[in-house]
Design a protein around this motif. Structure first.
Motif, PDB file in Angstrom:
ATOM      1  N   HIS A 164     -44.143  39.465  62.301  1.00  0.00           N
ATOM      2  CA  HIS A 164     -43.369  40.624  62.756  1.00  0.00           C
ATOM      3  C   HIS A 164     -43.323  40.676  64.281  1.00  0.00           C
ATOM      4  CE1 HIS A 164     -42.393  42.705  59.003  1.00  0.00           C
ATOM      5  NE2 HIS A 164     -43.582  42.342  58.558  1.00  0.00           N
ATOM      6  N   GLU A 165     -44.450  40.356  64.914  1.00  0.00           N
ATOM      7  CA  GLU A 165     -44.490  40.357  66.375  1.00  0.00           C
ATOM      8  C   GLU A 165     -43.610  39.252  66.946  1.00  0.00           C
ATOM      9  OE1 GLU A 165     -47.851  40.256  69.958  1.00  0.00           O
ATOM     10  OE2 GLU A 165     -48.465  40.576  67.868  1.00  0.00           O
ATOM     11  N   LEU A 166     -43.665  38.057  66.345  1.00  0.00           N
ATOM     12  CA  LEU A 166     -42.810  36.962  66.806  1.00  0.00           C
ATOM     13  C   LEU A 166     -41.336  37.296  66.606  1.00  0.00           C
ATOM     14  CD1 LEU A 166     -44.812  33.875  65.479  1.00  0.00           C
ATOM     15  CD2 LEU A 166     -44.411  34.481  67.881  1.00  0.00           C
ATOM     16  N   GLY A 167     -41.032  38.080  65.572  1.00  0.00           N
ATOM     17  CA  GLY A 167     -39.652  38.477  65.329  1.00  0.00           C
ATOM     18  C   GLY A 167     -39.076  39.373  66.404  1.00  0.00           C
ATOM     19  N   ARG A 168     -39.949  39.916  67.257  1.00  0.00           N
ATOM     20  CA  ARG A 168     -39.485  40.771  68.361  1.00  0.00           C
ATOM     21  C   ARG A 168     -39.519  40.051  69.703  1.00  0.00           C
ATOM     22  NH1 ARG A 168     -42.895  44.234  65.298  1.00  0.00           N
ATOM     23  NH2 ARG A 168     -44.621  43.922  66.770  1.00  0.00           N
ATOM     24  N   GLU A 169     -39.948  38.783  69.705  1.00  0.00           N
ATOM     25  CA  GLU A 169     -40.073  38.022  70.952  1.00  0.00           C
ATOM     26  C   GLU A 169     -38.748  37.356  71.330  1.00  0.00           C
ATOM     27  OE1 GLU A 169     -42.629  37.504  73.070  1.00  0.00           O
ATOM     28  OE2 GLU A 169     -44.084  38.747  71.995  1.00  0.00           O
ATOM     29  N   GLU A 170     -38.583  37.127  72.630  1.00  0.00           N
ATOM     30  CA  GLU A 170     -37.464  36.330  73.141  1.00  0.00           C
ATOM     31  C   GLU A 170     -37.950  34.896  73.303  1.00  0.00           C
ATOM     32  OE1 GLU A 170     -34.338  37.107  73.712  1.00  0.00           O
ATOM     33  OE2 GLU A 170     -34.542  39.206  73.119  1.00  0.00           O
ATOM     34  N   LEU A 171     -37.662  34.062  72.323  1.00  0.00           N
ATOM     35  CA  LEU A 171     -38.123  32.676  72.305  1.00  0.00           C
ATOM     36  C   LEU A 171     -36.969  31.772  71.915  1.00  0.00           C
ATOM     37  CD1 LEU A 171     -41.493  33.315  70.403  1.00  0.00           C
ATOM     38  CD2 LEU A 171     -41.275  32.678  72.820  1.00  0.00           C
ATOM     39  N   PRO A 172     -37.087  30.461  72.196  1.00  0.00           N
ATOM     40  CA  PRO A 172     -36.000  29.545  71.812  1.00  0.00           C
ATOM     41  C   PRO A 172     -35.762  29.588  70.301  1.00  0.00           C
ATOM     42  CG  PRO A 172     -37.520  28.466  73.327  1.00  0.00           C
ATOM     43  CD  PRO A 172     -38.159  29.761  72.933  1.00  0.00           C
ATOM     44  N   ARG A 173     -34.489  29.634  69.910  1.00  0.00           N
ATOM     45  CA  ARG A 173     -34.152  29.664  68.486  1.00  0.00           C
ATOM     46  C   ARG A 173     -34.124  28.230  67.961  1.00  0.00           C
ATOM     47  NH1 ARG A 173     -32.747  33.822  65.481  1.00  0.00           N
ATOM     48  NH2 ARG A 173     -32.065  33.316  63.363  1.00  0.00           N
ATOM     49  N   VAL A 174     -35.203  27.841  67.309  1.00  0.00           N
ATOM     50  CA  VAL A 174     -35.357  26.475  66.814  1.00  0.00           C
ATOM     51  C   VAL A 174     -35.692  26.525  65.329  1.00  0.00           C
ATOM     52  CG1 VAL A 174     -36.106  25.594  69.062  1.00  0.00           C
ATOM     53  CG2 VAL A 174     -37.817  26.430  67.430  1.00  0.00           C
ATOM     54  N   PRO A 175     -35.571  25.402  64.618  1.00  0.00           N
ATOM     55  CA  PRO A 175     -36.018  25.372  63.221  1.00  0.00           C
ATOM     56  C   PRO A 175     -37.507  25.700  63.116  1.00  0.00           C
ATOM     57  CG  PRO A 175     -34.670  23.456  63.716  1.00  0.00           C
ATOM     58  CD  PRO A 175     -34.945  24.128  65.031  1.00  0.00           C
ATOM     59  N   PHE A 176     -37.836  26.571  62.158  1.00  0.00           N
ATOM     60  CA  PHE A 176     -39.208  27.013  61.938  1.00  0.00           C
ATOM     61  C   PHE A 176     -39.515  26.763  60.471  1.00  0.00           C
ATOM     62  CE2 PHE A 176     -42.648  29.882  61.078  1.00  0.00           C
ATOM     63  CZ  PHE A 176     -43.263  30.219  62.281  1.00  0.00           C
ATOM     64  N   VAL A 177     -40.127  25.611  60.179  1.00  0.00           N
ATOM     65  CA  VAL A 177     -40.464  25.241  58.806  1.00  0.00           C
ATOM     66  C   VAL A 177     -41.756  25.949  58.427  1.00  0.00           C
ATOM     67  CG1 VAL A 177     -41.069  23.363  57.256  1.00  0.00           C
ATOM     68  CG2 VAL A 177     -39.286  23.023  58.994  1.00  0.00           C
ATOM     69  N   PHE A 178     -41.676  26.794  57.400  1.00  0.00           N
ATOM     70  CA  PHE A 178     -42.847  27.556  56.972  1.00  0.00           C
ATOM     71  C   PHE A 178     -43.218  27.169  55.551  1.00  0.00           C
ATOM     72  CE2 PHE A 178     -44.492  31.680  55.061  1.00  0.00           C
ATOM     73  CZ  PHE A 178     -45.793  31.454  55.485  1.00  0.00           C
ATOM     74  N   ASP A 179     -44.414  26.575  55.411  1.00  0.00           N
ATOM     75  CA  ASP A 179     -44.983  26.218  54.112  1.00  0.00           C
ATOM     76  C   ASP A 179     -46.146  27.165  53.857  1.00  0.00           C
ATOM     77  OD1 ASP A 179     -46.366  25.167  51.964  1.00  0.00           O
ATOM     78  OD2 ASP A 179     -46.273  23.096  52.649  1.00  0.00           O
ATOM     79  N   PRO A 180     -46.012  28.124  52.917  1.00  0.00           N
ATOM     80  CA  PRO A 180     -47.053  29.133  52.751  1.00  0.00           C
ATOM     81  C   PRO A 180     -48.326  28.615  52.111  1.00  0.00           C
ATOM     82  CG  PRO A 180     -45.430  29.353  51.014  1.00  0.00           C
ATOM     83  CD  PRO A 180     -44.912  28.296  51.954  1.00  0.00           C
ATOM     84  N   GLY A 181     -48.286  27.421  51.528  1.00  0.00           N
ATOM     85  CA  GLY A 181     -49.443  26.939  50.787  1.00  0.00           C
ATOM     86  C   GLY A 181     -49.602  27.692  49.486  1.00  0.00           C
ATOM     87  N   GLY A 182     -50.687  27.440  48.794  1.00  0.00           N
ATOM     88  CA  GLY A 182     -50.912  28.064  47.504  1.00  0.00           C
ATOM     89  C   GLY A 182     -50.935  29.582  47.583  1.00  0.00           C
ATOM     90  N   LEU A 183     -50.261  30.223  46.634  1.00  0.00           N
ATOM     91  CA  LEU A 183     -50.192  31.682  46.601  1.00  0.00           C
ATOM     92  C   LEU A 183     -51.046  32.262  45.473  1.00  0.00           C
ATOM     93  CD1 LEU A 183     -46.386  32.156  47.380  1.00  0.00           C
ATOM     94  CD2 LEU A 183     -48.327  32.381  48.947  1.00  0.00           C
ATOM     95  N   ASP A 184     -51.893  31.431  44.858  1.00  0.00           N
ATOM     96  CA  ASP A 184     -52.819  31.934  43.845  1.00  0.00           C
ATOM     97  C   ASP A 184     -53.745  32.968  44.469  1.00  0.00           C
ATOM     98  OD1 ASP A 184     -51.710  30.056  42.172  1.00  0.00           O
ATOM     99  OD2 ASP A 184     -53.299  28.579  42.485  1.00  0.00           O
ATOM    100  N   GLY A 185     -53.869  34.104  43.826  1.00  0.00           N
ATOM    101  CA  GLY A 185     -54.782  35.122  44.316  1.00  0.00           C
ATOM    102  C   GLY A 185     -54.208  36.021  45.387  1.00  0.00           C
TER     103      GLY A 185
END
Length: 349
Positions: A180-201
């Motif tokens: 959420h904090e990064l979503g308010r930052e002024e940063l270069p708009r680049v590809p951001f690959v997000f792998d959440p990993g296992g969601l068990d639990g």
């Protein structure tokens, strides 16, 4: 996110990947934010070492033996961010890993690192049917402030790259707040690959928080949500409305609910990406034998991020992820350009 166009039908994705790789591009990337000391172990008792989970399960149920011998076969740097960085480095990228790396096992990594604290400790048991991981997570209460502390000069120094590869939602309870904090930052708009990993639990509330955080992150980056089938189904399960009937529908539903640039699912048979205007599928490469069951997804995300950093088409990007994953699963090593080109020439459909 500027990139090449897909081929006419995606059928020559591996051929075009081979051609792109031989140009040996060297994009800049950052990987974040976990890290672990991985101890690959063997468990023995009674008649010898257990190579199958079923045999160990029977022994535990029967109570014979009641004592087991644990041997450590190797100690390796691990964590999703570290695995992705090793794959990116092997392909010739200029990569920096910002992780939890306060341990000597990370000292010999051949790329730039910045440590934000102590790593998790993992015992990995490499059974024939699949690996079993026993994790003792770090006690560090990570927050984005820790990244700011090691970043030089500030967050711009981290994200002024061609692409970002971020992993492992459950490793940091404050990751949602960071997104959420990064979503308010002024940063270069680049590809951001997000792998959440296992969601068990993680639970339904945790998955809903994940979706909300990803949606916020899209204000700053071109987010690519990269998951396996189990992670896709866990993400889609908490969506409002009637449940999706198959994984294609789940992929579309997750992309629409989060507003990401693309949602990607990688599996043993294929990789699929859903964007706003199309769905693209690339068949996986065959693997002759399995040396490591765990870590293929990290290497897929590394290969995917590498391709997107270079501006390659979606079908070529999926092919790159597939090839890197197949090489790691078969060899337990990080594929170089020459390794991946050779694998394509031997096994590409």
């Amino acid at each position: 996110m500027s990139r090449e166009s897909d081929g006419p039908d995606g059928s020559d994705a591996y051929g075009r990947l081979r051609d792109r790789l031989t140009e040996r591009p060297a994009p800049t990337l950052a990987t974040l934010p976990d890290g672990s000391v991985d101890r690959h172990c063997t468990l023995a008792g009674g008649d010898g070492a257990f190579d199958r989970r079923a045999a160990l399960g029977r022994a535990l149920v029967d109570g014979d033996p009641s004592t087991f011998a644990l041997s450590v076969d190797s100690v390796e740097p691990g964590g999703q961010a570290v695995n992705a960085a090793q794959q990116l480095h092997a392909l010739g990228s200029d990569v920096t890993c910002y992780g939890h790396l306060d341990h000597p096992v990370f000292d010999d990594l051949d790329f730039e690192t910045a440590s934000m604290g102590s790593p998790a400790s993992v015992c990995a048991f490499d059974f024939d049917e699949g690996d079993v991981m026993v994790v003792d997570r770090t006690d560090d209460d990570w927050a984005l402030a820790d990244l700011r502390r090691v970043a030089d000069p500030g967050l711009a120094g981290v994200f002024d790259v061609d692409a970002v590869c971020w992993s492992n939602w459950s490793s940091a309870p404050a990751m949602g707040a960071a997104f959420h904090e990064l979503g308010r930052e002024e940063l270069p708009r680049v590809p951001f690959v997000f792998d959440p990993g296992g969601l068990d639990g993680v639970g339904a509330e945790g998955v809903e928080a994940l979706r909300d955080a990803i949606a916020s992150l899209g204000s700053t980056f071109d987010v690519v949500y990269s998951v396996n089938r189990a992670e896709l189904r866990a993400t889609a399960a908490t969506l409002p409305g009637p449940p999706a009937v198959d994984d294609d529908a789940r992929l579309d539903a997750v992309r629409e609910a989060t507003g990401v640039t693309a949602a990607v699912v990688h599996a043993t048979d294929e990789a699929v990406v859903a964007t706003a205007d199309r769905r693209t599928t690339v068949e996986s490469l065959d693997v002759d034998r399995v040396a490591r069951h765990t870590g293929g997804g990290d290497h897929f995300s590394g290969g995917l991020a590498y391709a997107l950093a270079n501006g390659w088409a979606w079908d070529v990007a999926l092919a790159c992820g597939n090839a890197c994953a197949a090489h790691y699963v078969e060899t337990a090593d990080h594929g170089s350009v020459d390794d991946i080109v050779s694998r394509i020439e031997r096994t590409a459909p």
